[in-house]
Design an enzyme around this catalytic site. Structure first.
Site, PDB file in Angstrom:
ATOM      1  N   LYS A  44       0.834  -1.214   0.000  1.00 47.71           N
ATOM      2  CA  LYS A  44       0.000   0.000   0.000  1.00 47.71           C
ATOM      3  C   LYS A  44       0.870   1.267   0.000  1.00 47.71           C
ATOM      4  O   LYS A  44       0.688   2.163  -0.831  1.00 47.71           O
ATOM      5  CB  LYS A  44      -0.928  -0.023   1.225  1.00 47.71           C
ATOM      6  CG  LYS A  44      -1.741   1.232   1.427  1.00 47.71           C
ATOM      7  CD  LYS A  44      -2.756   1.454   0.322  1.00 47.71           C
ATOM      8  CE  LYS A  44      -3.309   2.868   0.360  1.00 47.71           C
ATOM      9  NZ  LYS A  44      -4.197   3.167  -0.741  1.00 47.71           N
ATOM     10  N   GLY A 101      -2.103  16.565  -3.200  1.00 49.00           N
ATOM     11  CA  GLY A 101      -2.659  16.795  -1.877  1.00 49.00           C
ATOM     12  C   GLY A 101      -3.510  15.605  -1.503  1.00 49.00           C
ATOM     13  O   GLY A 101      -3.304  14.500  -2.002  1.00 49.00           O
ATOM     14  N   CYS A 146      -4.163  11.101   1.565  1.00 51.09           N
ATOM     15  CA  CYS A 146      -3.329   9.892   1.487  1.00 51.09           C
ATOM     16  C   CYS A 146      -1.879  10.161   1.095  1.00 51.09           C
ATOM     17  O   CYS A 146      -0.971   9.852   1.872  1.00 51.09           O
ATOM     18  CB  CYS A 146      -3.960   8.906   0.519  1.00 51.09           C
ATOM     19  SG  CYS A 146      -5.538   8.296   1.140  1.00 51.09           S
TER      20      CYS A 146
HETATM   21  N1  LIG Z   1      -9.861   8.396   1.616  1.00 54.26           N
HETATM   22  C1  LIG Z   1      -9.299   7.609   0.714  1.00 54.26           C
HETATM   23  O1  LIG Z   1      -9.373   7.839  -0.481  1.00 54.26           O
HETATM   24  C2  LIG Z   1      -8.571   6.361   1.140  1.00 54.26           C
HETATM   25  C3  LIG Z   1      -8.254   5.386   0.196  1.00 54.26           C
HETATM   26  C4  LIG Z   1      -7.558   4.247   0.598  1.00 54.26           C
HETATM   27  C5  LIG Z   1      -7.187   4.090   1.939  1.00 54.26           C
HETATM   28  N2  LIG Z   1      -7.489   5.068   2.818  1.00 54.26           N
HETATM   29  C6  LIG Z   1      -7.146   4.842   4.233  1.00 54.26           C
HETATM   30  O2  LIG Z   1      -8.356   4.415   4.892  1.00 54.26           O
HETATM   31  C7  LIG Z   1      -8.409   4.948   6.216  1.00 54.26           C
HETATM   32  C8  LIG Z   1      -9.693   5.748   6.398  1.00 54.26           C
HETATM   33  O3  LIG Z   1      -9.643   6.861   5.557  1.00 54.26           O
HETATM   34  P1  LIG Z   1     -10.946   7.772   5.326  1.00 54.26           P
HETATM   35  O4  LIG Z   1     -10.559   8.801   4.341  1.00 54.26           O
HETATM   36  O5  LIG Z   1     -12.130   6.926   5.063  1.00 54.26           O
HETATM   37  O6  LIG Z   1     -11.082   8.433   6.789  1.00 54.26           O
HETATM   38  P2  LIG Z   1     -12.249   9.345   7.348  1.00 54.26           P
HETATM   39  O7  LIG Z   1     -11.618  10.295   8.261  1.00 54.26           O
HETATM   40  O8  LIG Z   1     -13.124   9.833   6.242  1.00 54.26           O
HETATM   41  O9  LIG Z   1     -13.149   8.315   8.195  1.00 54.26           O
HETATM   42  C9  LIG Z   1     -12.741   7.700   9.378  1.00 54.26           C
HETATM   43  C10 LIG Z   1     -13.984   7.478  10.266  1.00 54.26           C
HETATM   44  O10 LIG Z   1     -13.621   6.687  11.402  1.00 54.26           O
HETATM   45  C11 LIG Z   1     -14.384   7.140  12.515  1.00 54.26           C
HETATM   46  N3  LIG Z   1     -13.762   6.627  13.761  1.00 54.26           N
HETATM   47  C12 LIG Z   1     -12.594   7.024  14.330  1.00 54.26           C
HETATM   48  N4  LIG Z   1     -12.352   6.274  15.415  1.00 54.26           N
HETATM   49  C13 LIG Z   1     -13.374   5.383  15.545  1.00 54.26           C
HETATM   50  C14 LIG Z   1     -13.678   4.317  16.447  1.00 54.26           C
HETATM   51  N5  LIG Z   1     -12.858   4.009  17.471  1.00 54.26           N
HETATM   52  N6  LIG Z   1     -14.816   3.621  16.269  1.00 54.26           N
HETATM   53  C15 LIG Z   1     -15.645   3.918  15.241  1.00 54.26           C
HETATM   54  N7  LIG Z   1     -15.403   4.884  14.336  1.00 54.26           N
HETATM   55  C16 LIG Z   1     -14.284   5.609  14.479  1.00 54.26           C
HETATM   56  C17 LIG Z   1     -14.408   8.640  12.353  1.00 54.26           C
HETATM   57  O11 LIG Z   1     -15.447   9.227  13.078  1.00 54.26           O
HETATM   58  C18 LIG Z   1     -14.578   8.766  10.826  1.00 54.26           C
HETATM   59  O12 LIG Z   1     -15.957   8.816  10.473  1.00 54.26           O
HETATM   60  C19 LIG Z   1      -7.106   5.742   6.398  1.00 54.26           C
HETATM   61  O13 LIG Z   1      -6.144   4.901   6.972  1.00 54.26           O
HETATM   62  C20 LIG Z   1      -6.712   6.084   4.974  1.00 54.26           C
HETATM   63  O14 LIG Z   1      -5.321   6.271   4.840  1.00 54.26           O
HETATM   64  C21 LIG Z   1      -8.186   6.188   2.467  1.00 54.26           C
HETATM   65  O1  LIG Z   2      -1.089  13.207 -12.617  1.00 51.87           O
HETATM   66  C1  LIG Z   2      -1.477  13.579 -11.508  1.00 51.87           C
HETATM   67  C2  LIG Z   2      -2.360  12.812 -10.702  1.00 51.87           C
HETATM   68  C3  LIG Z   2      -2.732  13.304  -9.468  1.00 51.87           C
HETATM   69  N1  LIG Z   2      -2.285  14.491  -9.018  1.00 51.87           N
HETATM   70  C4  LIG Z   2      -2.671  14.977  -7.677  1.00 51.87           C
HETATM   71  O2  LIG Z   2      -2.399  13.951  -6.736  1.00 51.87           O
HETATM   72  C5  LIG Z   2      -3.336  13.993  -5.661  1.00 51.87           C
HETATM   73  C6  LIG Z   2      -3.933  12.627  -5.410  1.00 51.87           C
HETATM   74  O3  LIG Z   2      -4.754  12.262  -6.500  1.00 51.87           O
HETATM   75  P1  LIG Z   2      -5.442  10.823  -6.611  1.00 51.87           P
HETATM   76  O4  LIG Z   2      -4.423   9.781  -6.457  1.00 51.87           O
HETATM   77  O5  LIG Z   2      -6.254  10.792  -7.832  1.00 51.87           O
HETATM   78  O6  LIG Z   2      -6.437  10.864  -5.360  1.00 51.87           O
HETATM   79  P2  LIG Z   2      -6.606  10.059  -3.985  1.00 51.87           P
HETATM   80  O7  LIG Z   2      -8.067   9.933  -3.785  1.00 51.87           O
HETATM   81  O8  LIG Z   2      -5.773  10.729  -2.953  1.00 51.87           O
HETATM   82  O9  LIG Z   2      -6.056   8.573  -4.237  1.00 51.87           O
HETATM   83  C7  LIG Z   2      -4.744   8.158  -3.881  1.00 51.87           C
HETATM   84  O10 LIG Z   2      -4.664   7.843  -2.506  1.00 51.87           O
HETATM   85  C8  LIG Z   2      -5.602   6.813  -2.087  1.00 51.87           C
HETATM   86  C9  LIG Z   2      -5.471   6.674  -0.591  1.00 51.87           C
HETATM   87  O11 LIG Z   2      -4.410   5.880  -0.197  1.00 51.87           O
HETATM   88  C10 LIG Z   2      -5.270   5.521  -2.824  1.00 51.87           C
HETATM   89  O12 LIG Z   2      -6.170   4.492  -2.422  1.00 51.87           O
HETATM   90  C11 LIG Z   2      -5.371   5.756  -4.330  1.00 51.87           C
HETATM   91  O13 LIG Z   2      -5.004   4.560  -5.031  1.00 51.87           O
HETATM   92  C12 LIG Z   2      -4.419   6.901  -4.703  1.00 51.87           C
HETATM   93  O14 LIG Z   2      -4.545   7.204  -6.097  1.00 51.87           O
HETATM   94  C13 LIG Z   2      -4.350  15.075  -6.048  1.00 51.87           C
HETATM   95  O15 LIG Z   2      -4.044  16.274  -5.362  1.00 51.87           O
HETATM   96  C14 LIG Z   2      -4.151  15.265  -7.537  1.00 51.87           C
HETATM   97  O16 LIG Z   2      -4.459  16.577  -7.964  1.00 51.87           O
HETATM   98  C15 LIG Z   2      -1.414  15.257  -9.794  1.00 51.87           C
HETATM   99  O17 LIG Z   2      -0.978  16.340  -9.402  1.00 51.87           O
HETATM  100  N2  LIG Z   2      -1.040  14.772 -11.031  1.00 51.87           N
END
Ligand SMILES: NC(=O)c1ccc[n+]([C@@H]2O[C@H](COP(=O)([O-])OP(=O)(O)OC[C@H]3O[C@@H](n4cnc5c(N)ncnc54)[C@H](O)[C@@H]3O)[C@@H](O)[C@H]2O)c1
Ligand SMILES: O=c1ccn([C@@H]2O[C@H](COP(=O)(O)OP(=O)(O)O[C@H]3O[C@H](CO)[C@@H](O)[C@H](O)[C@H]3O)[C@@H](O)[C@H]2O)c(=O)[nH]1
Length: 431
Positions: free
Chosen positions: A204, A257, A260
């Site tokens: 990851k 930004g 993640c």
């Molecule tokens: N957002 C993404 O695109 C994305 C993608 C892949 C992986 N991740 C990973 O997944 C995880 C979650 O990310 P997210 O963006 O969904 O977070 P988020 O902040 O949107 O959601 C987390 C939720 O967990 C809840 N929470 C916290 N402690 C708790 C507890 N003890 N019991 C029950 N609920 C609780 C919070 O209230 C919140 O609603 C992170 O580790 C992130 O790195 C995020």
């Molecule tokens: O060519 C590119 C592609 C993306 N971005 C920027 O990069 C950031 C992240 O973009 P993107 O990856 O599309 O969004 P996320 O939702 O943050 O997804 C990333 O982070 C997640 C959380 O871990 C992972 O699950 C995904 O696979 C990974 O793509 C943003 O600010 C984009 O504007 C650029 O500047 N140039």
């Protein structure tokens, strides 16, 4: 199998939807009663295209429930997915306090065997740590397994990514855990990787850090393109046709930004440091990213002299289009800098909002692009919302006192913008 999702944020709600779509009975648990109340009504507390319809369908059918009752939720479910946040601490390490709380809740309330699966992004070695947290909080020594199942969805495309993933990664030492997860994901037609928990955790971080590296590389290249009078988008098109490179993540701009990339690159660097390994490339990736927003502001400074008392229209706040997420959004840095340099910011984003507690006297949140542009001496585009590209910029020019356009996402065509009277600068997109 009944599935419990702990944490109903972007990942938790999307994961709940995926399992409900596959026909499983799912419950989402959160400590935030406001979020749970909305979800119970089939409504999202965040913006994610296509997700609300699917959530509300499953809430109506009774396949998807939401609760704040930890005791009942943990006792009544066999498989528990942890989807809580893992933000950065100030020193760059991941903050695992929400993971620890979830693990301790599971240990305390468990009443039988449980399979605990971590979907949150957690540092290498966390599975062992989670096991010890669960064990330490158990009142009765029920058996349990822990597995890692990292999530790869992108915000703004979460539904598509989660329903049709590129791969499913499972990290566990338990045959029972593997068997149950294979049953759970049975319908998915994508490559499977079953490996050690630590490997799954590193896959990851390594994936996110690699994508961030591509972006910083293109951002540096864009600066060279500016000097050489070459367009970085054309260079990216040419590079991307090589299947070993691929066309994605080659877009130069204001930098990456979101919730993640910034935290995950930083955590990987910290993990390496703990093991006395210096990930020099990633140090540079972070540095390039930190400086990138200022590269565009420098172009604006050169043109305007300074920002003092000047109306500046900032278009886009979200860290990328199709989300309301502003965590680590480059637009926030741009705005902060403009505030420091005494500009009067006129901000517009179609969906994202400044948090209510962030209230700057010199920032006006506008309800439309037209309102933001009124009397502005420059436009700074920070998020490439499709609608910004579809506007009649020739017509809009009349609203500005000076037609200066600084394009932080290389959304516009330099020649066209200049043709309709703008002073236009992008990031490696000027020629
Ligand atoms: N957002 C993404 O695109 C994305 C993608 C892949 C992986 N991740 C990973 O997944 C995880 C979650 O990310 P997210 O963006 O969904 O977070 P988020 O902040 O949107 O959601 C987390 C939720 O967990 C809840 N929470 C916290 N402690 C708790 C507890 N003890 N019991 C029950 N609920 C609780 C919070 O209230 C919140 O609603 C992170 O580790 C992130 O790195 C995020
Ligand atoms: O060519 C590119 C592609 C993306 N971005 C920027 O990069 C950031 C992240 O973009 P993107 O990856 O599309 O969004 P996320 O939702 O943050 O997804 C990333 O982070 C997640 C959380 O871990 C992972 O699950 C995904 O696979 C990974 O793509 C943003 O600010 C984009 O504007 C650029 O500047 N140039």
């Amino acid at each position: 199998m009944k599935i419990l999702i702990i944490g109903t944020g972007y990942v938790g709600v999307t994961t709940a939807m995926v399992f409900a779509e596959s026909g499983w009975q799912v419950t989402g648990l959160d400590v935030d009663a406001f979020k749970i109340e909305r979800l119970r009504q089939g409504r999202l507390h965040f913006h994610e295209p296509g997700l609300e319809d699917l959530i509300s369908k499953h809430v109506r059918s009774g396949r998807l429930l939401f609760t704040t009752d930890k005791e009942k939720a943990i006792a009544e479910h066999d498989i528990i997915f942890i989807c809580v946040g893992t933000p950065s601490q100030l020193d760059g390490n991941a903050d695992l306090r929400y993971i620890q709380q979830a693990a301790e809740d599971i240990g305390y309330w468990m009443n039988d065997y449980k399979l605990v699966v971590t979907k949150s992004t957690v540092p290498v070695g966390s599975q062992e740590q989670i096991k010890t947290w669960i064990e330490a909080s158990q009142r009765v020594a029920y058996s349990f397994d822990v597995a890692s199942n990292p999530e790869f969805l992108r915000e703004g495309k979460a539904v598509e990514d989660a329903l049709r993933p590129d791969r499913i990664v499972i990290g566990t030492d338990s045959a029972n855990a593997t068997e149950q997860l294979q049953k759970l994901y049975g319908a998915f037609q994508c490559p499977w990787i079953v490996t050690k928990p630590r490997t799954a955790e590193l896959i990851k971080y390594a994936s996110n850090a690699f994508l961030a590296t591509k972006i910083s590389y293109m951002n540096e290249l864009a600066r060279l393109c500016d000097e050489l009078e070459i367009n970085v988008k054309e260079v990216a098109d040419g590079m991307g046709l090589d299947p070993r490179i691929g066309p994605s993540f080659l877009q130069a701009g204001l930098g990456y930004g979101g919730s993640c990339f910034p935290k995950d690159v930083s955590e990987l660097v910290m993990t390496a440091r703990k093991h006395e390994v210096n990930l020099r490339i990633l140090d540079q990736v972070m540095e390039v990213n930190c400086l990138q927003f200022n590269y565009l502001l420098d172009k604006a400074r050169k043109r305007l002299g300074d920002f003092t008392d000047k109306y500046i229209a900032v278009l886009g706040l979200a860290f990328k289009p199709n989300t309301d997420d502003i965590r680590e959004a480059p637009a926030l840095r741009v705005i902060q800098e403009l505030i420091l340099e005494k500009a009067k910011v006129r901000l517009f984003d179609p969906i994202a909002k400044l948090p209510v507690d962030v209230c700057y006297e010199t920032v006006t949140v506008c309800g439309s692009v037209e309102e933001a542009l009124q009397n502005a001496e420059a436009v700074i585009l920070c998020t490439e919302w499709t609608e910004f590209g579809q506007l009649n910029w020739e017509h809009l020019r009349a609203l500005l006192t000076q037609a200066n356009f600084f394009d932080g996402r290389n959304m516009m065509d330099a020649r066209q913008m200049r043709g309709i009277g703008y002073y236009y600068q992008g990031i490696g997109n000027d020629y």
